[in-house]
Design a protein around this motif. Structure first.
Motif, PDB file in Angstrom:
ATOM      1  N   GLN A  51      -2.997  10.006   4.602  1.00  0.00           N
ATOM      2  CA  GLN A  51      -3.084   8.639   5.019  1.00  0.00           C
ATOM      3  C   GLN A  51      -1.965   8.339   6.281  1.00  0.00           C
ATOM      4  O   GLN A  51      -2.574   7.672   7.259  1.00  0.00           O
ATOM      5  CB  GLN A  51      -3.238   7.677   3.909  1.00  0.00           C
ATOM      6  CG  GLN A  51      -4.417   7.657   3.360  1.00  0.00           C
ATOM      7  CD  GLN A  51      -4.348   6.893   1.927  1.00  0.00           C
ATOM      8  OE1 GLN A  51      -3.016   6.665   1.427  1.00  0.00           O
ATOM      9  NE2 GLN A  51      -5.544   6.471   1.549  1.00  0.00           N
ATOM     10  N   PHE A  80     -15.491   3.650  10.567  1.00  0.00           N
ATOM     11  CA  PHE A  80     -13.988   3.514  10.658  1.00  0.00           C
ATOM     12  C   PHE A  80     -13.466   2.955  12.038  1.00  0.00           C
ATOM     13  O   PHE A  80     -12.817   1.827  12.074  1.00  0.00           O
ATOM     14  CB  PHE A  80     -13.330   4.733  10.503  1.00  0.00           C
ATOM     15  CG  PHE A  80     -11.690   4.974  10.942  1.00  0.00           C
ATOM     16  CD1 PHE A  80     -11.020   4.310   9.665  1.00  0.00           C
ATOM     17  CD2 PHE A  80     -11.277   5.335  11.813  1.00  0.00           C
ATOM     18  CE1 PHE A  80      -9.496   4.455   9.942  1.00  0.00           C
ATOM     19  CE2 PHE A  80     -10.019   5.521  12.066  1.00  0.00           C
ATOM     20  CZ  PHE A  80      -9.203   5.026  11.027  1.00  0.00           C
ATOM     21  N   ILE A 125     -10.118  -5.160  13.980  1.00  0.00           N
ATOM     22  CA  ILE A 125      -8.555  -5.182  13.780  1.00  0.00           C
ATOM     23  C   ILE A 125      -7.902  -5.583  15.235  1.00  0.00           C
ATOM     24  O   ILE A 125      -7.149  -6.388  15.549  1.00  0.00           O
ATOM     25  CB  ILE A 125      -7.626  -4.193  13.170  1.00  0.00           C
ATOM     26  CG1 ILE A 125      -8.156  -4.068  11.650  1.00  0.00           C
ATOM     27  CG2 ILE A 125      -6.244  -4.180  13.077  1.00  0.00           C
ATOM     28  CD1 ILE A 125      -7.649  -2.767  10.834  1.00  0.00           C
ATOM     29  N   HIS A 154       0.818  -1.313  -0.251  1.00  0.00           N
ATOM     30  CA  HIS A 154      -0.123  -0.116   0.018  1.00  0.00           C
ATOM     31  C   HIS A 154       0.781   1.321  -0.050  1.00  0.00           C
ATOM     32  O   HIS A 154       1.744   1.489   0.811  1.00  0.00           O
ATOM     33  CB  HIS A 154      -0.802  -0.044   1.121  1.00  0.00           C
ATOM     34  CG  HIS A 154      -1.580  -1.216   1.439  1.00  0.00           C
ATOM     35  ND1 HIS A 154      -2.617  -1.266   0.866  1.00  0.00           N
ATOM     36  CD2 HIS A 154      -1.482  -2.255   2.201  1.00  0.00           C
ATOM     37  CE1 HIS A 154      -3.072  -2.709   1.000  1.00  0.00           C
ATOM     38  NE2 HIS A 154      -2.484  -3.272   1.937  1.00  0.00           N
ATOM     39  N   GLN A 211     -14.019  -0.767  12.215  1.00  0.00           N
ATOM     40  CA  GLN A 211     -13.117  -1.580  11.480  1.00  0.00           C
ATOM     41  C   GLN A 211     -11.799  -1.370  12.474  1.00  0.00           C
ATOM     42  O   GLN A 211     -10.996  -2.720  12.485  1.00  0.00           O
ATOM     43  CB  GLN A 211     -12.788  -1.088  10.241  1.00  0.00           C
ATOM     44  CG  GLN A 211     -13.770  -1.346   9.325  1.00  0.00           C
ATOM     45  CD  GLN A 211     -13.686  -0.664   7.654  1.00  0.00           C
ATOM     46  OE1 GLN A 211     -12.975  -1.263   7.055  1.00  0.00           O
ATOM     47  NE2 GLN A 211     -13.959   0.682   7.805  1.00  0.00           N
ATOM     48  N   LEU A 264      -3.227   9.897   9.481  1.00  0.00           N
ATOM     49  CA  LEU A 264      -4.276   8.915   9.927  1.00  0.00           C
ATOM     50  C   LEU A 264      -3.493   7.999  10.784  1.00  0.00           C
ATOM     51  O   LEU A 264      -4.141   7.803  11.861  1.00  0.00           O
ATOM     52  CB  LEU A 264      -5.173   8.526   8.950  1.00  0.00           C
ATOM     53  CG  LEU A 264      -6.240   8.001   9.073  1.00  0.00           C
ATOM     54  CD1 LEU A 264      -7.193   8.506  10.307  1.00  0.00           C
ATOM     55  CD2 LEU A 264      -7.291   7.540   8.220  1.00  0.00           C
ATOM     56  N   LEU A 307       0.773   5.158   0.784  1.00  0.00           N
ATOM     57  CA  LEU A 307       0.157   5.897   1.654  1.00  0.00           C
ATOM     58  C   LEU A 307       0.202   7.333   1.149  1.00  0.00           C
ATOM     59  O   LEU A 307       1.477   7.869   0.966  1.00  0.00           O
ATOM     60  CB  LEU A 307       0.144   5.830   2.876  1.00  0.00           C
ATOM     61  CG  LEU A 307      -0.114   4.573   3.463  1.00  0.00           C
ATOM     62  CD1 LEU A 307      -0.287   4.503   5.152  1.00  0.00           C
ATOM     63  CD2 LEU A 307      -1.521   3.739   3.196  1.00  0.00           C
ATOM     64  N   LEU A 345      -6.246  -0.782   5.994  1.00  0.00           N
ATOM     65  CA  LEU A 345      -7.411   0.230   6.424  1.00  0.00           C
ATOM     66  C   LEU A 345      -7.317   1.581   6.081  1.00  0.00           C
ATOM     67  O   LEU A 345      -8.235   1.971   5.213  1.00  0.00           O
ATOM     68  CB  LEU A 345      -7.789   0.043   7.802  1.00  0.00           C
ATOM     69  CG  LEU A 345      -8.904   0.776   8.397  1.00  0.00           C
ATOM     70  CD1 LEU A 345     -10.371   0.372   7.749  1.00  0.00           C
ATOM     71  CD2 LEU A 345      -8.997   0.935   9.994  1.00  0.00           C
ATOM     72  N   VAL A 346      -6.348   2.155   6.357  1.00  0.00           N
ATOM     73  CA  VAL A 346      -6.333   3.637   6.186  1.00  0.00           C
ATOM     74  C   VAL A 346      -5.887   3.673   4.385  1.00  0.00           C
ATOM     75  O   VAL A 346      -6.492   4.948   3.920  1.00  0.00           O
ATOM     76  CB  VAL A 346      -5.186   4.378   6.917  1.00  0.00           C
ATOM     77  CG1 VAL A 346      -5.469   4.386   8.496  1.00  0.00           C
ATOM     78  CG2 VAL A 346      -3.806   3.963   6.449  1.00  0.00           C
ATOM     79  N   SER A 347      -5.360   2.855   3.941  1.00  0.00           N
ATOM     80  CA  SER A 347      -5.343   3.169   2.447  1.00  0.00           C
ATOM     81  C   SER A 347      -6.554   3.129   1.618  1.00  0.00           C
ATOM     82  O   SER A 347      -6.623   3.610   0.532  1.00  0.00           O
ATOM     83  CB  SER A 347      -4.138   2.164   1.991  1.00  0.00           C
ATOM     84  OG  SER A 347      -5.219   0.882   1.552  1.00  0.00           O
ATOM     85  N   ARG A 348      -7.514   2.598   2.371  1.00  0.00           N
ATOM     86  CA  ARG A 348      -8.732   2.716   1.476  1.00  0.00           C
ATOM     87  C   ARG A 348      -9.477   4.041   1.702  1.00  0.00           C
ATOM     88  O   ARG A 348     -10.764   4.169   1.005  1.00  0.00           O
ATOM     89  CB  ARG A 348      -9.881   1.462   1.890  1.00  0.00           C
ATOM     90  CG  ARG A 348      -9.027   0.222   1.832  1.00  0.00           C
ATOM     91  CD  ARG A 348     -10.186  -0.947   1.811  1.00  0.00           C
ATOM     92  NE  ARG A 348     -10.795  -1.022   3.251  1.00  0.00           N
ATOM     93  CZ  ARG A 348     -10.074  -1.876   4.259  1.00  0.00           C
ATOM     94  NH1 ARG A 348      -9.018  -2.768   3.738  1.00  0.00           N
ATOM     95  NH2 ARG A 348     -10.433  -2.141   5.353  1.00  0.00           N
TER      96      ARG A 348
END
Lengths: 163, 163
Positions: free
Chosen positions: A17, A143, A150, A11, A146, A20, A13, B128-131
Motif C-alpha cells: 500500500q 480507483f 480527491i 491507517h 476516487q 501504491l 499501511l 484510499l489506498v488503505s482500503r
C-alpha cells in the motif's frame, strides 16, 4: 504528496500500500513534467495547455463552465483564456444559441499543432489499456475516479483558503 | 492525450477500456491543475515545485542526478535549480564526500512551507489506498508503473526531437 517523516494517523499501511502511494505520487510528478515539456513546445505553460485540452474535449463553453470543468477559479480562468487567445489557440465568440453569451472555443489551427505531440502517448496508452480485462479495468477506473475526486476536493479546499 | 476523432489503429477497445483511457487523461489533468495551484501558493511554477518534491525525497543530489530523476534535460534542470535557489527553496553546497562535487539540497525552511498544503491530500490518499487488498493494490501498482514508464519514454522522445 509527501510520504516521508509522517506517521499514518489512523491507517496502518502494508508495504504494498505504501508502494501504491509512492507510485501515485510518482505518476503525478510524471504528468506534471511531461505536460510541461509538451506545453513548452507549444509556447504555453502546463495549466494553459491543460485548459486547452479540456476545451478540445468539451467544445465551446463559457468561461464559467471552463472554470467548473478544470476546477480553477473564475479569476484564474480569465487569465488562462486571455493568454490562450493571445497565442492564437482559442477564440472568444458569441454563442449561436444565445447571442448575449460569450463562449470560448479552440481555434481550428490549434488542434493540428497539438496532435502530433500526443499521438505517440495516445498509441502507447491505448496498447496498455487494451491488455486489461473488464474486471481489472473496472477496478482501476474506480480507483482513478476516487483519486480524481480527491484532487478536486483539494483544489476546492485551496480555493476556499484563498484570502 | 487526445481521444477524440481517432480510430484505434490496431486495438479495438471496449467501452470500459475507453473509460479507463478517459480517466487516465482526466487524472493527469487534475494532477497538473492541483500542483499548479499548490505551486502558485509557494510562488513557484509546477515544474519547479515538482523538482523540489523529487529533491525532498532523494536528499542531496547533483544537478545531473536530478535531471535523471525528473526526466528533464540538464539545461532545463539548471534553470529550475537557479529559480529554486533564488526563491530560497534549495541550496547548492559542496558534497561532504567529494569536495569537488556540487550537490543541491532542499533548504531546511522549504519543507515547513510545503507540508501543510500537502497534509490533507496525503491523509485522503492514505485512507484510499488503505482500503485496497494486496492483490488489488498489486494490480494498480503494476498499472501505474507502466503508465509512468510510458510517460518517461515520451519525455525522452521529446528530448531527442529537440533541435
Amino acid at each position: 504528496m509527501s510520504t516521508e517523516n509522517r506517521q499514518p494517523s489512523s491507517h496502518e499501511l502494508t508495504a504494498l500500500q505504501w508502494e501504491l502511494l509512492h507510485e501515485l505520487r510518482h505518476n503525478s510528478s510524471r504528468a506534471v513534467m511531461l505536460h510541461q515539456m509538451i506545453a513548452d513546445r507549444l509556447g504555453l505553460n502546463a495549466t494553459d495547455h491543460k485548459c486547452l485540452d479540456y476545451l478540445n474535449r468539451s467544445g465551446p463553453v463559457t468561461a464559467g463552465q471552463l472554470a467548473e470543468l478544470t476546477g480553477l477559479t473564475t479569476g484564474a480562468i480569465t487569465n488562462v483564456i486571455d493568454r490562450l487567445e493571445q497565442a492564437g489557440y482559442v477564440i472568444r465568440d458569441k454563442d449561436p444559441n444565445d447571442r448575449r453569451r460569450v463562449v470560448v472555443k479552440p481555434a481550428p489551427a490549434a488542434t493540428g499543432h497539438m496532435s502530433p505531440l500526443f499521438e505517440s502517448l495516445f498509441q502507447s496508452t491505448l496498447a496498455l489499456v487494451s491488455r486489461y480485462s473488464e474486471q481489472d479495468a473496472r477496478l482501476i477506473v474506480d480507483f482513478l475516479q476516487q483519486c480524481n475526486a480527491i484532487a478536486l476536493e483539494e483544489m476546492n479546499k485551496l480555493k476556499e483558503q484563498r484570502p
